[in-house]
Scaffold this motif. Structure first.
Motif, PDB file in Angstrom:
ATOM      1  N   THR A 318       0.817  -1.207   0.000  1.00  0.00           N
ATOM      2  CA  THR A 318       0.000   0.000   0.000  1.00  0.00           C
ATOM      3  C   THR A 318       0.853   1.259   0.000  1.00  0.00           C
ATOM      4  O   THR A 318       0.389   2.329  -0.399  1.00  0.00           O
ATOM      5  CB  THR A 318      -0.919   0.007   1.231  1.00  0.00           C
ATOM      6  OG1 THR A 318      -0.121  -0.114   2.417  1.00  0.00           O
ATOM      7  CG2 THR A 318      -1.900  -1.154   1.173  1.00  0.00           C
ATOM      8  N   ALA A 319       2.123   1.134   0.416  1.00  0.00           N
ATOM      9  CA  ALA A 319       3.017   2.295   0.430  1.00  0.00           C
ATOM     10  C   ALA A 319       3.494   2.632  -0.970  1.00  0.00           C
ATOM     11  O   ALA A 319       3.495   3.796  -1.385  1.00  0.00           O
ATOM     12  CB  ALA A 319       4.205   2.038   1.351  1.00  0.00           C
ATOM     13  N   SER A 320       3.915   1.613  -1.732  1.00  0.00           N
ATOM     14  CA  SER A 320       4.429   1.855  -3.081  1.00  0.00           C
ATOM     15  C   SER A 320       3.393   1.604  -4.172  1.00  0.00           C
ATOM     16  O   SER A 320       3.697   1.738  -5.356  1.00  0.00           O
ATOM     17  CB  SER A 320       5.644   0.947  -3.331  1.00  0.00           C
ATOM     18  OG  SER A 320       5.263  -0.419  -3.283  1.00  0.00           O
ATOM     19  N   ARG A 321       2.187   1.176  -3.795  1.00  0.00           N
ATOM     20  CA  ARG A 321       1.086   0.855  -4.715  1.00  0.00           C
ATOM     21  C   ARG A 321       1.400  -0.351  -5.603  1.00  0.00           C
ATOM     22  O   ARG A 321       0.769  -0.549  -6.624  1.00  0.00           O
ATOM     23  CB  ARG A 321       0.724   2.071  -5.583  1.00  0.00           C
ATOM     24  CG  ARG A 321       0.427   3.363  -4.824  1.00  0.00           C
ATOM     25  CD  ARG A 321      -0.790   3.179  -3.917  1.00  0.00           C
ATOM     26  NE  ARG A 321      -1.077   4.360  -3.120  1.00  0.00           N
ATOM     27  CZ  ARG A 321      -1.946   5.300  -3.470  1.00  0.00           C
ATOM     28  NH1 ARG A 321      -2.605   5.199  -4.606  1.00  0.00           N
ATOM     29  NH2 ARG A 321      -2.170   6.329  -2.681  1.00  0.00           N
ATOM     30  N   GLN A 322       2.304  -1.184  -5.189  1.00  0.00           N
ATOM     31  CA  GLN A 322       2.671  -2.372  -5.970  1.00  0.00           C
ATOM     32  C   GLN A 322       1.531  -3.395  -5.946  1.00  0.00           C
ATOM     33  O   GLN A 322       0.994  -3.724  -4.899  1.00  0.00           O
ATOM     34  CB  GLN A 322       3.935  -3.019  -5.391  1.00  0.00           C
ATOM     35  CG  GLN A 322       4.305  -4.361  -6.001  1.00  0.00           C
ATOM     36  CD  GLN A 322       5.461  -5.030  -5.270  1.00  0.00           C
ATOM     37  OE1 GLN A 322       6.215  -4.352  -4.550  1.00  0.00           O
ATOM     38  NE2 GLN A 322       5.617  -6.328  -5.431  1.00  0.00           N
ATOM     39  N   GLY A 323       1.164  -3.913  -7.104  1.00  0.00           N
ATOM     40  CA  GLY A 323       0.198  -4.995  -7.238  1.00  0.00           C
ATOM     41  C   GLY A 323      -1.246  -4.620  -6.985  1.00  0.00           C
ATOM     42  O   GLY A 323      -2.115  -5.507  -7.022  1.00  0.00           O
ATOM     43  N   LEU A 324      -1.545  -3.359  -6.759  1.00  0.00           N
ATOM     44  CA  LEU A 324      -2.915  -2.980  -6.431  1.00  0.00           C
ATOM     45  C   LEU A 324      -3.856  -3.088  -7.628  1.00  0.00           C
ATOM     46  O   LEU A 324      -5.014  -3.499  -7.493  1.00  0.00           O
ATOM     47  CB  LEU A 324      -2.952  -1.563  -5.859  1.00  0.00           C
ATOM     48  CG  LEU A 324      -2.210  -1.350  -4.533  1.00  0.00           C
ATOM     49  CD1 LEU A 324      -2.373   0.086  -4.063  1.00  0.00           C
ATOM     50  CD2 LEU A 324      -2.722  -2.311  -3.473  1.00  0.00           C
ATOM     51  N   ARG A 325      -3.366  -2.746  -8.827  1.00  0.00           N
ATOM     52  CA  ARG A 325      -4.224  -2.794 -10.004  1.00  0.00           C
ATOM     53  C   ARG A 325      -4.645  -4.236 -10.301  1.00  0.00           C
ATOM     54  O   ARG A 325      -5.823  -4.514 -10.562  1.00  0.00           O
ATOM     55  CB  ARG A 325      -3.493  -2.190 -11.210  1.00  0.00           C
ATOM     56  CG  ARG A 325      -4.314  -2.223 -12.501  1.00  0.00           C
ATOM     57  CD  ARG A 325      -3.567  -1.547 -13.643  1.00  0.00           C
ATOM     58  NE  ARG A 325      -4.293  -1.660 -14.904  1.00  0.00           N
ATOM     59  CZ  ARG A 325      -5.282  -0.878 -15.281  1.00  0.00           C
ATOM     60  NH1 ARG A 325      -5.683   0.098 -14.465  1.00  0.00           N
ATOM     61  NH2 ARG A 325      -5.880  -1.028 -16.436  1.00  0.00           N
ATOM     62  N   GLU A 326      -3.679  -5.167 -10.261  1.00  0.00           N
ATOM     63  CA  GLU A 326      -4.003  -6.572 -10.516  1.00  0.00           C
ATOM     64  C   GLU A 326      -5.004  -7.094  -9.485  1.00  0.00           C
ATOM     65  O   GLU A 326      -5.945  -7.826  -9.819  1.00  0.00           O
ATOM     66  CB  GLU A 326      -2.742  -7.418 -10.479  1.00  0.00           C
ATOM     67  CG  GLU A 326      -1.756  -7.139 -11.604  1.00  0.00           C
ATOM     68  CD  GLU A 326      -0.881  -5.926 -11.311  1.00  0.00           C
ATOM     69  OE1 GLU A 326      -1.086  -5.271 -10.254  1.00  0.00           O
ATOM     70  OE2 GLU A 326       0.005  -5.626 -12.140  1.00  0.00           O
ATOM     71  N   LEU A 327      -4.806  -6.719  -8.219  1.00  0.00           N
ATOM     72  CA  LEU A 327      -5.721  -7.164  -7.172  1.00  0.00           C
ATOM     73  C   LEU A 327      -7.127  -6.618  -7.404  1.00  0.00           C
ATOM     74  O   LEU A 327      -8.123  -7.353  -7.283  1.00  0.00           O
ATOM     75  CB  LEU A 327      -5.202  -6.702  -5.806  1.00  0.00           C
ATOM     76  CG  LEU A 327      -6.134  -6.940  -4.607  1.00  0.00           C
ATOM     77  CD1 LEU A 327      -6.379  -8.429  -4.406  1.00  0.00           C
ATOM     78  CD2 LEU A 327      -5.557  -6.307  -3.339  1.00  0.00           C
ATOM     79  N   THR A 328      -7.212  -5.350  -7.775  1.00  0.00           N
ATOM     80  CA  THR A 328      -8.525  -4.730  -7.963  1.00  0.00           C
ATOM     81  C   THR A 328      -9.324  -5.423  -9.055  1.00  0.00           C
ATOM     82  O   THR A 328     -10.510  -5.750  -8.880  1.00  0.00           O
ATOM     83  CB  THR A 328      -8.358  -3.237  -8.295  1.00  0.00           C
ATOM     84  OG1 THR A 328      -7.645  -2.580  -7.245  1.00  0.00           O
ATOM     85  CG2 THR A 328      -9.708  -2.574  -8.480  1.00  0.00           C
ATOM     86  N   PHE A 329      -8.697  -5.690 -10.203  1.00  0.00           N
ATOM     87  CA  PHE A 329      -9.420  -6.319 -11.308  1.00  0.00           C
ATOM     88  C   PHE A 329      -9.730  -7.780 -11.008  1.00  0.00           C
ATOM     89  O   PHE A 329     -10.758  -8.309 -11.458  1.00  0.00           O
ATOM     90  CB  PHE A 329      -8.620  -6.177 -12.601  1.00  0.00           C
ATOM     91  CG  PHE A 329      -8.780  -4.835 -13.255  1.00  0.00           C
ATOM     92  CD1 PHE A 329      -9.797  -4.601 -14.164  1.00  0.00           C
ATOM     93  CD2 PHE A 329      -7.930  -3.777 -12.936  1.00  0.00           C
ATOM     94  CE1 PHE A 329      -9.966  -3.357 -14.746  1.00  0.00           C
ATOM     95  CE2 PHE A 329      -8.085  -2.536 -13.526  1.00  0.00           C
ATOM     96  CZ  PHE A 329      -9.097  -2.318 -14.431  1.00  0.00           C
ATOM     97  N   ALA A 330      -8.872  -8.457 -10.245  1.00  0.00           N
ATOM     98  CA  ALA A 330      -9.154  -9.840  -9.867  1.00  0.00           C
ATOM     99  C   ALA A 330     -10.374  -9.903  -8.947  1.00  0.00           C
ATOM    100  O   ALA A 330     -11.247 -10.768  -9.102  1.00  0.00           O
ATOM    101  CB  ALA A 330      -7.932 -10.458  -9.190  1.00  0.00           C
ATOM    102  N   LEU A 331     -10.451  -8.992  -7.977  1.00  0.00           N
ATOM    103  CA  LEU A 331     -11.615  -8.955  -7.095  1.00  0.00           C
ATOM    104  C   LEU A 331     -12.883  -8.601  -7.870  1.00  0.00           C
ATOM    105  O   LEU A 331     -13.955  -9.169  -7.612  1.00  0.00           O
ATOM    106  CB  LEU A 331     -11.392  -7.946  -5.973  1.00  0.00           C
ATOM    107  CG  LEU A 331     -10.268  -8.265  -4.976  1.00  0.00           C
ATOM    108  CD1 LEU A 331     -10.119  -7.128  -3.963  1.00  0.00           C
ATOM    109  CD2 LEU A 331     -10.543  -9.584  -4.259  1.00  0.00           C
ATOM    110  N   ALA A 332     -12.764  -7.684  -8.828  1.00  0.00           N
ATOM    111  CA  ALA A 332     -13.928  -7.312  -9.640  1.00  0.00           C
ATOM    112  C   ALA A 332     -14.449  -8.510 -10.427  1.00  0.00           C
ATOM    113  O   ALA A 332     -15.667  -8.688 -10.571  1.00  0.00           O
ATOM    114  CB  ALA A 332     -13.561  -6.169 -10.581  1.00  0.00           C
TER     115      ALA A 332
END
Length: 482
Positions: A318-332
């Motif tokens: 959450t500090a460097s925003r690493q992997g957040l986009r992949e996680l968001t679309f996977a949850l969607a």
């Protein structure tokens, strides 16, 4: 000062009482007996629970747990009916569950505008104008209004969220929801920073879903330790549960695999009150704090074993925003699949449940406390007793006629009841005396009286002779009355 979050409240509700009917006779110059003109009493107001999207907590019910709807007004002469009592609408958050004190679920209120009748108002009593008939042309009585329903209910808030974040304290759940949505939860470097659930709205392309962050779980939460178990109700509706794992913790005896096992154990011990099983929900594992080198190395070691268990694994920071986009679309994708599998809501149907042919609408049984007494149970006879003014002999006689027509007296006789036997109906106990044919009181009694309730010394020979004739031949034809 921040508002206090309350997700459970016990409320005490009372619907409005029905107004009494009016016993009145129309009087006009040159028309001394103009006939009955008493109006009906108004119905008592209901207590309604209505979902309001602008309400997010049960705080108001916590501080003001008592509520009462308006009473119906009494009827008046000249055929004037009493006004109905004011309905009381109580606004609740989306996702409120209504339960009895014993834990039985009465309603699951989801969607703005959803309404539940929490307490039913009492019916207004009929006036003597509505009670007039060919046999009883000018009733000298009216029916009383029914008491409104009183109920003690439990309200519990179940957040309407698609994704639920669970994890140990300080695992980074609040940080994750703060970077994926516009939610601004409290974030600090000490345990149990999150004291209340937080909701956030997340967008992933064309898919929009909600995410809930609940206070951290610890081993033994199912036994009352920590805070998390009190708030697990907020993830009962979730389509997917996300294990947020702290890979940079220095706490002894903890590692990602043991954390996942401990969380699963606590979830397995939780029984959702809405039914179903949290074990059936899809799981996603988020290995957090990948900006720490030691955390990244640990994630490489445990990721293969987690994937062998069939768990999707995402490494994020959450500090460097690493992997957040992949996680968001996977949850969607998981949420969208869950929504597509849900059955379409069925239109409301009118269900008719006629009574069985042999269902009389009441039962007669012996009183357990007294073998020589009887109890009559049934919605209709109990309601009639509650509507009767026992200070008016004619009203009591009318009650006897109604019970006779319903078949109560015949049922009591079959059960072996004898004259003078105690009979209880709706909390009222009286000595049972077999009734005369319905309508007799209208021919032999004055207004407000009933010859069947008079002492033998007060009944003249003519009345007794007429009573015997009615028993033999039945009541006179309409038009021959008083």
């Amino acid at each position: 000062m921040a508002s206090r979050f309350v997700d459970r409240a016990v409320i005490h509700l009372a619907a409005g009482d029905g107004g009494h009917g009016c016993a009145s006779v129309h009087r006009e110059k040159f028309k001394p007996l103009g006939g009955p003109d008493g109006g009906n009493g108004g119905n008592g107001g209901d207590v309604l629970l209505v979902v309001d999207s602008s309400v997010h907590t049960l705080l108001d019910f916590h501080f003001r747990p008592h509520a009462k709807a308006g009473n119906g007004k009494q009827g008046q002469g000249s055929h004037r009916n009493g006004a109905n009592g004011d309905t009381l609408e109580m606004r609740v958050p989306d996702g409120t569950v209504v339960l009895t004190e014993d834990g039985e679920v009465l309603a699951d209120l989801v969607g703005p505008g959803t309404t539940f009748v929490a307490a039913q108002g009492g019916r207004g009593g009929l006036g003597n104008a509505a009670l007039a008939s060919r046999a009883r042309k000018a009733p000298g009585f009216a029916l009383l209004g029914e008491a409104g329903e009183s109920r003690d209910l439990v309200l519990e808030l179940r957040s309407v969220a698609d994704v639920g974040l669970v994890g140990f304290p300080s695992a980074g759940k609040s940080s994750l929801i703060s970077v994926l949505s516009a939610a601004k939860p409290k974030i600090a470097d000490y345990p149990f920073t999150t004291l209340v659930p937080n909701l956030g709205v997340v967008s992933a392309g064309t898919v929009v879903f909600t995410m809930a962050d609940v206070p951290g779980l610890i081993p033994g939460a199912s036994e009352g330790k920590g805070l998390g178990l009190d708030f697990l109700r907020h993830i009962e509706r979730c389509a997917v549960l996300v294990h947020v794992i702290d890979c940079a913790t220095y706490e002894q005896g903890r590692d990602p695999l043991s954390d996942v096992d401990a969380l699963e154990q606590e979830l397995a011990r939780y029984t959702p009150s809405l039914g179903g099983d949290l074990a059936d929900r899809p799981r996603v594992v988020v290995l957090n704090k990948m900006d720490v080198p030691e955390a990244a190395e640990l994630a490489e070691l445990v990721r293969p074993e987690l994937e062998e268990r069939g768990l999707p694994v995402f490494e994020v920071s959450t500090a460097s925003r690493q992997g957040l986009r992949e996680l968001t679309f996977a949850l969607a994708a998981v949420v969208e699949k869950y929504r597509s599998e849900q059955p379409a809501p069925e239109p409301a149907k009118v269900v008719l449940r006629p009574l069985a042919v042999d269902d009389a609408g009441f039962t007669v049984e012996r009183d357990p406390a007294d073998e020589d007494a009887f109890i009559v149970r049934g919605r209709r006879p109990e309601r009639w007793v509650n509507q009767t003014d026992f200070g008016n002999d004619e009203a009591v006689g009318y009650l006897g006629d109604r019970l006779n027509r319903l078949g109560v007296e015949e049922a009591l006789a079959r059960q072996g009841a004898q004259p003078g036997t105690p009979v209880t109906i709706g909390g009222v106990t009286f000595d049972w005396e077999p009734s005369t044919p319905a309508g007799m009181a209208a021919h032999l009694s004055g207004r407000g009286t009933d010859v069947r309730l008079e002492d033998d010394s007060r009944v003249g020979a003519a009345e007794r002779k007429e009573a015997r004739r009615i028993r033999r031949d039945g009541p006179d034809e309409p038009g021959d009355g008083r």
